[in-house]
Design a protein around this motif. Structure first.
Motif, short mmCIF file in Angstrom:
data_model
loop_
_atom_site.label_atom_id
_atom_site.label_comp_id
_atom_site.label_asym_id
_atom_site.label_seq_id
_atom_site.Cartn_x
_atom_site.Cartn_y
_atom_site.Cartn_z
N ASP A 1 7.49 0.50 -10.27
CA ASP A 1 6.51 -0.23 -10.33
C ASP A 1 4.62 0.41 -9.34
O ASP A 1 3.65 -0.71 -9.34
CB ASP A 1 6.48 -1.91 -10.43
N HIS A 2 5.03 1.04 -8.81
CA HIS A 2 3.76 2.03 -7.68
C HIS A 2 3.91 3.36 -8.52
O HIS A 2 4.37 3.22 -8.69
CB HIS A 2 3.93 1.09 -6.28
N GLU A 3 3.02 3.57 -7.11
CA GLU A 3 2.58 5.01 -7.65
C GLU A 3 2.92 6.27 -6.27
O GLU A 3 2.94 7.44 -6.68
CB GLU A 3 1.26 5.49 -7.77
N GLY A 4 3.91 5.77 -5.51
CA GLY A 4 4.29 6.49 -4.51
C GLY A 4 5.48 5.78 -3.50
O GLY A 4 5.54 4.39 -3.86
N ALA A 5 5.23 6.62 -2.13
CA ALA A 5 5.67 5.86 -1.16
C ALA A 5 4.94 4.95 -0.25
O ALA A 5 3.93 5.27 0.02
CB ALA A 5 6.29 6.80 0.16
N GLY A 6 5.91 3.69 -0.35
CA GLY A 6 5.10 2.88 0.20
C GLY A 6 4.72 3.04 2.12
O GLY A 6 5.88 3.57 2.79
N LYS A 7 3.59 2.21 2.29
CA LYS A 7 3.22 2.70 4.33
C LYS A 7 4.30 2.22 4.94
O LYS A 7 4.44 1.06 4.79
CB LYS A 7 1.92 1.81 4.15
N GLY A 8 4.44 2.03 5.96
CA GLY A 8 5.60 1.48 7.02
C GLY A 8 6.62 2.61 7.12
O GLY A 8 7.33 2.85 6.51
N SER A 9 6.79 2.62 8.60
CA SER A 9 7.77 3.80 8.82
C SER A 9 9.65 3.44 8.61
O SER A 9 10.47 3.77 7.19
CB SER A 9 8.12 4.13 10.01
N ASP B 1 0.99 -0.91 -0.26
CA ASP B 1 0.14 0.12 -0.09
C ASP B 1 0.75 0.90 0.04
O ASP B 1 1.79 1.45 0.41
CB ASP B 1 -1.17 0.00 1.38
N ILE B 2 0.38 2.66 -0.77
CA ILE B 2 1.13 3.42 -0.65
C ILE B 2 1.00 4.61 0.46
O ILE B 2 -0.54 4.73 1.14
CB ILE B 2 0.81 4.12 -1.53
N ALA B 3 1.70 5.10 0.54
CA ALA B 3 1.72 5.94 2.17
C ALA B 3 1.27 7.38 1.40
O ALA B 3 0.70 7.98 2.13
CB ALA B 3 2.59 6.24 3.03
N PHE B 4 2.32 8.25 0.27
CA PHE B 4 1.87 9.04 -0.46
C PHE B 4 2.37 8.83 -1.99
O PHE B 4 3.08 8.67 -2.35
CB PHE B 4 3.01 9.79 -0.33
N ARG B 5 1.10 9.41 -2.68
CA ARG B 5 0.93 8.73 -3.92
C ARG B 5 1.99 10.22 -4.45
O ARG B 5 0.73 11.17 -4.89
CB ARG B 5 -0.45 9.12 -4.22
N LEU B 6 2.79 9.63 -4.91
CA LEU B 6 3.94 10.92 -5.20
C LEU B 6 3.65 11.12 -6.47
O LEU B 6 4.13 12.22 -7.15
CB LEU B 6 5.07 10.17 -4.61
#
Lengths: 76, 539
Positions: B58-66, B7-12
């Motif tokens: 291959d995603h749209e931003g930064a992944g979730k999780g610290s 999952d994405i934290a920020f859609r960058l």
């Protein structure tokens, strides 16, 4: 400084007594832990990596030549 | 079709269809695969230098999780040069005090603080998604200024072939596949690197048989902003070691060492996680669980970080245990080491072999990180009965004796490596301080109302102290710009002159010292520039 392997303790029998006395009444596990602390304290006192490496080698070689017991075949 | 793995934290960088998807393959000077901290830093660095970069993720931003939470001074200095540090400093939590516990006892504490005279602190804690977001914001700002940077989200590399003078890439997107070509490819695609696997390259090292549970909790607690580490924690079910560390947004990183033989699914059950967290924080503590994860780790690296036209940076090239914060920090140093070299090669100002120095220097860095990380791990998770006996002997002695505290290893925190004896090095012809010797990263120091590193810029610098020198020295199209100081005082004198009366330093674009002298010899500076750009070794 080189590792001293010739007699260097003024009273070897007295030191041996002290060593055994320090272990008096301890379980094998407690003695094991005491020895480990002792090694660390002495190593810090020596403070010279080359001397400590030579001591580690001498200790390992001593175990191999006396073989018999736990080690089995000597390491190459 | 692109499979989402997290999952994405920020859609960058949302997916947008581009014309290239329906056109014949276009060739790009540099393509970067992976938009994590390393890929973004490399892209921003190259783009600022004017070398066109295409970054695929291959995603749209930064992944979730610290994930990576400790960013070290060198990383902040690099982010500063890239123009992205201000929001990191504003958001990040500064910490200096670490406390080490053994069971119920507090053994000792250490203080990282601040040797004075540096712009940035030893560490800040910041969740990785923020780090990526702030780099991305600066990329957007650079694009607005005209930097040739393009980011394509939801573009997955599905196949690649090195064709000698370029790499051919097959890309999957939500609108179907297309192809493109890269003169140079940088793989920043993580420890499981599909690029590395696609090329069938090995990734060898040691696997550590241990599982760690991360629980990030949000709470308003009055724990101090410190790093607390327990060996054999006294709270229930905490495992063999535990860590408590503060992050921004009232989030705390809790880390529990669970051992090897566990049921991952049962351990990740929120009720089970909460039992552990309650044990650490005390019954009745109020908090929200915001991220949990179980990780195992390896210490390993690729044999060579370059394979033809493909360069590997960050976790794709080397992996370490998290203790010591050496993953993201060393990856960002990879990016900065590579960016200026690739820029010179793409512009035809340096031979392709300059890139081999990237391998030599960063493989050396990886070895140092792996060594430190392996030692920390051996201390944390003794592998034999006797190593446990010695570990506990160290902890027992540390209570009373300072010498043993120096042996307690809960992670040796990341410092940049020195490129001693590396092929680009010029002469060290100054009887100067060790801290600024040839190969070292330049130590910062206050100058005027700012700091030295802020004055170095993006290119080569000829840094002079009480020495006359030309304003520019140019060799083969590469320019070193002079930065002169007269009668330096304080930290600047201490870190660059020591007992010497005057000095000339040649500084590389990545702020490492290339050569230094006690006087100015223009011919020698030219030769050192040739050496530092891979044109001709000094020796």
């Amino acid at each position: 400084m080189d590792l001293i392997l010739t007699p260097n303790l003024p009273d070897p029998d007295g030191f041996y007594d002290d060593l055994l006395a320090a272990h008096e009444g301890l379980s094998a596990e407690e003695s094991h832990a005491l020895n480990a602390r002792l090694v660390l304290i002495l190593a810090n006192h020596v403070g010279d990596r080359a001397v400590l490496r030579a001591a580690l080698r001498a200790a390992r070689d001593g175990g191999e030549t006396n073989a018999g017991g736990s080690g089995g075949a000597a390491a190459p | 079709m692109v499979q989402a793995r997290y999952d994405i934290a920020f859609r960058l960088y949302p997916y947008e269809r581009v014309a290239a998807q329906s056109q014949p393959p276009r060739r790009h000077p540099v393509v970067i695969v992976g938009g994590g901290p390393v890929g973004l830093a490399a892209a921003l660095d190259l783009g600022r230098r004017g070398t066109p970069v295409l970054l695929l993720d291959d995603h749209e931003g930064a992944g979730k999780g610290s994930r990576a939470i400790c960013f070290a001074r060198r990383t902040l200095e690099i982010a500063d040069r890239l123009g992205a540090v201000a929001p990191m400093r504003e958001k990040g939590v500064v910490w200096n005090i670490g406390k080490v516990f053994y069971g119920e006892d507090r053994l000792f504490e250490f203080d990282l603080s601040p040797e004075p005279g540096h712009r940035h602190p030893a560490f800040i804690n910041l969740q990785q998604p923020y780090f990526e977001k702030f780099l991305m914001e600066e990329i957007r700002a650079a694009q607005a200024r005209g930097a040739p940077l393009e980011i394509r989200g939801c573009n997955a590399v599905t196949a690649l072939t090195d064709r000698g003078d370029h790499v051919h890439l097959e890309i999957g997107t939500p609108d179907g596949p297309y192809a493109l070509e890269a003169e140079w490819l940088i793989a920043c695609d993580g420890a499981r690197s599909p690029v590395r696997e696609g090329l069938g390259l090995s990734f060898d090292g040691r696997v550590f048989e241990d599982n760690f549970l991360i629980a990030d909790v949000r709470m308003t607690a009055d724990f101090p902003t410190e790093r607390w580490f327990w060996f054999e924690p006294p709270f229930e079910g905490a495992g063999q070691s535990a860590l408590l560390h503060r992050q921004p947004d009232d989030v705390w990183r809790l880390d529990f060492q669970l051992g090897w033989d566990i049921d991952r699914k049962a351990e990740l059950d929120p009720a089970a996680v909460r039992r552990r967290v309650d044990g650490m924080l005390g019954q009745g503590a109020e908090y929200d669980l915001i991220w949990t994860s179980i990780y195992t780790f390896q210490c390993r690296r690729m044999e060579r970080f370059r394979r033809g036209r493909v360069l590997f940076a960050g976790d794709s090239a080397h992996q370490v245990s998290p203790f010591g914060a050496r993953g993201a920090n060393s990856g960002v140093q990879d990016a900065e080491n590579l960016a200026w070299k690739l820029d010179l090669v793409v512009r035809g100002l340096a031979p392709e072999t300059l890139l081999d120095s990237y391998c030599a220097e960063r493989e050396h860095g990886a070895d140092e990180n792996i060594l430190n990380s392996t030692r920390a791990t051996d201390f944390l998770t003794p592998k034999s009965e006797i190593s446990a006996v010695f570990r506990n002997a160290v902890l027992d002695l540390a209570r009373d004796h300072p010498f043993a505290r120096a042996m307690v290893n809960s992670g040796r925190l990341s410092v940049p490596c020195v490129y001693d004896g590396m092929p680009l090095n010029g002469p060290d012809a100054l009887d100067g301080p060790a801290v600024s010797r040839v190969g070292a990263p330049c130590p910062d120091a206050p100058v005027g109302d700012g700091f030295l590193l802020g004055r170095l810029g993006d290119g080569f610098t000829l840094l002079t102290f009480d020495v006359d020198a030309p304003a520019h020295v140019e060799e083969g199209g590469v320019v070193a710009r002079r930065l002169a100081f007269e009668a330096p005082t304080g930290a600047l004198r201490e870190r660059y002159l020591g007992q010497a009366e005057r000095a000339v330093y040649l500084i590389r674009p990545d702020q490492h010292v290339a050569a230094r002298w006690a006087h100015c010899d223009e011919a020698a500076i030219r030769r050192a520039l040739r050496a530092a750009t891979g044109a001709e070794p000094w020796i």
